[in-house]
Write a protein that holds these residues in place. Structure first.
Motif, PDB file in Angstrom:
ATOM      1  N   GLU A   1       5.713  50.812 -58.834  1.00 15.52           N
ATOM      2  CA  GLU A   1       5.061  49.691 -58.167  1.00 15.52           C
ATOM      3  C   GLU A   1       3.555  49.785 -58.368  1.00 15.52           C
ATOM      4  N   PHE A   2       3.006  48.896 -59.172  1.00 11.81           N
ATOM      5  CA  PHE A   2       1.557  48.800 -59.290  1.00 11.81           C
ATOM      6  C   PHE A   2       1.037  47.889 -58.185  1.00 11.81           C
ATOM      7  N   VAL A   3       0.074  48.390 -57.428  1.00 11.97           N
ATOM      8  CA  VAL A   3      -0.456  47.647 -56.280  1.00 11.97           C
ATOM      9  C   VAL A   3      -1.735  46.938 -56.702  1.00 11.97           C
ATOM     10  N   ASP A   4      -1.683  45.621 -56.751  1.00  6.13           N
ATOM     11  CA  ASP A   4      -2.856  44.843 -57.136  1.00  6.13           C
ATOM     12  C   ASP A   4      -3.944  44.944 -56.062  1.00  6.13           C
ATOM     13  N   GLY A   5      -5.182  44.872 -56.516  1.00  8.62           N
ATOM     14  CA  GLY A   5      -6.306  44.895 -55.580  1.00  8.62           C
ATOM     15  C   GLY A   5      -6.454  46.221 -54.875  1.00  8.62           C
TER      16      GLY A   5
END
Length: 217
Positions: free
Chosen positions: A183-187
């Motif tokens: 899971e890449f977490v944006d921001g």
């Protein structure tokens, strides 16, 4: 540490929730502390990190090629220790948050009980590749192919680059892992104090706990 422990004792681990993947491959260490990759997004912070060594060096031609070793030399010198620790830790904390957390940096650099161990231990481990054989965490990843693994990683993490997480995930799937998610977490940057990272970790923890409960029943 989580990967090394679970590879050494796979029978003691059922699930892994990882955040900010770092496997001590040379490119990971160099991107952070040697080759200036951080300057792509944090030029002022990188310049301050380098300038501390240059300004205090008696042999810049030598020390510029191994900045970590140069920091180690200063950290073991009682007369130079505090200034080196402040420069080193200020640099890392300055690039750890997507939005610079000035208050946290000030609190840490004013506390020698935190500052000096922080810098000394990190430099020591970086110089010795985490006391791991080169590539060990990826080479031995097959022992975790049947574990449930979820990876949370800030999309804008400048300390542990997103490619580290993608590389680990690829190695796991290449070893036959069927239950790994990334899971890449944006921001979000590196720090787990950032709200998007903290939120992702909480939700992932709840989800893994529910999975474990369902499996047990």
């Amino acid at each position: 540490m989580a990967l090394a422990y679970s590879q050494a004792y796979p029978h003691r681990v059922d699930q892994l929730l990882l955040r900010g993947v770092f496997t001590f491959l040379p490119d990971e260490v160099d991107s952070l502390f040697q080759n200036g990759r951080a300057a792509d997004h944090y030029p002022d912070e990188w310049q301050s990190y380098v300038e501390h060594i240059r300004a205090s060096s008696n042999n810049w031609q030598r020390e510029q090629h191994n900045l970590l070793s140069a920091y180690r030399e200063r950290l073991v010198d009682p007369q130079k220790r505090m200034a080196a620790a402040q420069a080193f830790v200020s640099y890392e904390l300055s690039i750890s948050h997507l939005i610079k957390n000035t208050k946290r940096i000030e609190n840490v650099v004013q506390n020698p009980d935190i500052l000096v161990p922080f810098a000394s231990l990190e430099v020591h481990y970086m110089l010795h590749g985490g006391f791991l054989r080169r590539g060990q965490l990826l080479e031995e990843i097959r022992v975790l192919k049947n574990h449930r693994i979820h990876i949370v990683h800030g999309r804008n993490d400048a300390v542990c680059l997103p490619k580290n997480a993608a590389r680990l995930c690829s190695a796991l799937r290449g070893a036959g892992a069927q239950n790994v998610t990334l899971e890449f977490v944006d921001g979000a940057g590196h720090s787990d104090e950032e709200a998007p990272i903290a939120r992702a970790l909480r939700l992932a923890t709840d989800s893994l706990a529910a999975e474990a409960k369902e499996k047990a029943t």
